[in-house]
Design a protein around this motif. Structure first.
Motif, PDB file in Angstrom:
ATOM      1  N   ALA A  74       0.384  -1.195   0.321  1.00 35.19           N
ATOM      2  CA  ALA A  74       0.007  -0.230  -0.284  1.00 35.19           C
ATOM      3  C   ALA A  74       1.010   1.197   0.097  1.00 35.19           C
ATOM      4  N   VAL A  75       1.317   1.045   0.617  1.00 32.28           N
ATOM      5  CA  VAL A  75       2.869   2.363   0.755  1.00 32.28           C
ATOM      6  C   VAL A  75       3.920   2.552  -0.534  1.00 32.28           C
ATOM      7  N   ASN A  76       5.094   1.509  -0.593  1.00 35.69           N
ATOM      8  CA  ASN A  76       5.608   1.337  -1.277  1.00 35.69           C
ATOM      9  C   ASN A  76       5.339   1.359  -2.515  1.00 35.69           C
ATOM     10  N   VAL A  77       4.233   0.952  -3.564  1.00 37.52           N
ATOM     11  CA  VAL A  77       3.774   0.515  -4.382  1.00 37.52           C
ATOM     12  C   VAL A  77       2.471   1.221  -4.726  1.00 37.52           C
ATOM     13  N   GLN A  78       1.566   1.873  -3.854  1.00 42.46           N
ATOM     14  CA  GLN A  78      -0.506   2.045  -4.342  1.00 42.46           C
ATOM     15  C   GLN A  78       0.230   3.474  -4.241  1.00 42.46           C
ATOM     16  N   TYR A 125       8.839  -7.377   0.707  1.00 47.22           N
ATOM     17  CA  TYR A 125      10.310  -5.316   0.146  1.00 47.22           C
ATOM     18  C   TYR A 125      10.731  -5.770  -0.811  1.00 47.22           C
ATOM     19  N   ASN A 126      11.114  -6.781  -1.550  1.00 45.93           N
ATOM     20  CA  ASN A 126      12.462  -6.822  -2.983  1.00 45.93           C
ATOM     21  C   ASN A 126      11.200  -6.779  -3.511  1.00 45.93           C
ATOM     22  N   LEU A 127       9.328  -7.238  -4.022  1.00 52.86           N
ATOM     23  CA  LEU A 127       8.763  -7.310  -5.020  1.00 52.86           C
ATOM     24  C   LEU A 127       8.461  -5.916  -5.333  1.00 52.86           C
ATOM     25  N   THR A 128       8.348  -4.576  -3.705  1.00 53.17           N
ATOM     26  CA  THR A 128       7.800  -2.984  -3.726  1.00 53.17           C
ATOM     27  C   THR A 128       8.717  -2.582  -4.607  1.00 53.17           C
ATOM     28  N   LYS A 129      10.014  -3.298  -4.198  1.00 53.55           N
ATOM     29  CA  LYS A 129      11.436  -2.209  -4.715  1.00 53.55           C
ATOM     30  C   LYS A 129      11.681  -2.350  -5.956  1.00 53.55           C
ATOM     31  N   PHE A 130      11.763  -3.659  -6.488  1.00 52.50           N
ATOM     32  CA  PHE A 130      12.269  -4.193  -7.774  1.00 52.50           C
ATOM     33  C   PHE A 130      10.874  -3.305  -9.051  1.00 52.50           C
ATOM     34  N   GLY A 131       9.771  -3.376  -8.662  1.00 55.73           N
ATOM     35  CA  GLY A 131       8.523  -2.304  -9.110  1.00 55.73           C
ATOM     36  C   GLY A 131       8.762  -1.016  -8.725  1.00 55.73           C
ATOM     37  N   VAL A 132       9.122  -0.639  -7.930  1.00 54.14           N
ATOM     38  CA  VAL A 132       9.966   0.820  -8.281  1.00 54.14           C
ATOM     39  C   VAL A 132      11.062   0.842  -9.141  1.00 54.14           C
TER      40      VAL A 132
END
Ligand code: NDP
Length: 253
Positions: free
Chosen positions: A113-117, A162-169
């Motif tokens: 919710a925070v890192n991606v959305q 966390y990896n998922l969110t940051k690779f996504g960013v």
């Protein structure tokens, strides 16, 4: 020649602590009027007062960026007060570590919710204003800086979501860069290694021990080291875009 930020407006998410707080202070020193976004209103008010006392201009905007309406109101509040937006720093983030097997799915949802959305909502709300600023004096260029992580480049066990969110960013940043760079909105990602902030404090048990061990055995970065990098990215001449900056503690292998 570097361009400073006099006459511009910057919005920093996660400005109530750590990297965001240091970045807001730094961009204000560079001459930007700064909109400070996070949930803890008291901290934002204190930071705004500190910036104003030093001769800068700041606006505290309490908002939960995981709520799309609040994210949109946060951007609009900055526009209503300052009339424009030149720089968006998508910094707010959460790191909750742990194994995937037996994971607390609520933790995953909070991080996503925070890192991606939240990052998407803020970017969406800010882009029309950034595109306008890129067509306008004083710089004829605008900036988005997304704060990813070394965890957006390298994956480790127990960092999965966390990896998922940051690779996504990282992927989103490069895609958006290609989309808008010829309209002079520069989109870059900054990937810190370990930085002394509150980020690890939301973990407990073995994961908290792992973070504490790392901090005890590494000369980790200060938040202002990352603020320096962000200031560097957004003060390049109009024709130069820093698409990626990876900032590590020297003794973090
Ligand atoms: P902090 O925990 O100090 O700061 C996180 C900030 O995010 C706080 O200001 C918090 O404010 C804000 N935030 C969290 N949730 C929300 C929300 N729902 N709405 C609005 N704001 C929110 O950590 P850092 O300064 O270290 O983290 C900043 C970024 O740097 C993060 O994206 C993190 O992943 C990244 N990073 C940090 C590293 C480190 O070692 N510290 C390494 C690599 C990357 P509030 O609680 O008031 O809402």
């Amino acid at each position: 020649m570097n361009s400073n930020l006099t006459g511009t407006v910057a919005l920093v998410t996660g400005a109530s602590s750590g990297i965001g707080e240091a970045t807001a202070l730094r961009l204000a020193e560079e001459g930007a009027s700064v909109a400070l976004v996070a949930r803890r209103a008291g901290r934002l008010d204190t930071l705004a007062a500190q910036i104003e006392e030093a001769g800068g201009t700041a606006l505290a905007v309490a908002a939960d960026i995981t709520d799309r309406a609040q994210a949109e109101v946060a951007v609009q509040t900055a526009i209503d007060r300052f009339g424009r937006l030149d720089v968006l720093v998508n910094n707010a983030g959460l790191m909750l570590l742990g194994p995937v097997v037996g994971a607390d799915v609520d933790d995953w949802e909070r991080m996503l919710a925070v890192n991606v959305q939240g990052l998407l909502y803020m970017t969406n709300a800010a882009l029309p204003h950034l595109l306008k600023a890129a067509d306008d004096d004083p710089r004829r260029v605008a900036d988005i800086v997304n704060i990813s992580s070394i965890a957006g480049r390298v994956a480790w066990a127990n960092y999965g979501a966390y990896n998922l969110t940051k690779f996504g960013v990282n992927g989103f940043t490069e895609s958006l860069r290609q989309e808008v760079t010829q309209r002079h909105v520069r989109v870059g990602v900054l990937e810190p290694g370990g930085v002394a902030t509150e980020l690890g404090s939301h973990n407990s048990g073995a994961m908290r021990d792992h973070i504490d061990d790392f901090v005890a055995t590494t000369e980790i970065l200060e938040a202002r080291d990352i603020a320096d990098g962000i200031a560097y990215m957004v003060t390049r001449p109009r024709h130069a875009s820093i698409a990626e900056l990876w900032v590590m503690p020297t003794d973090q292998a």
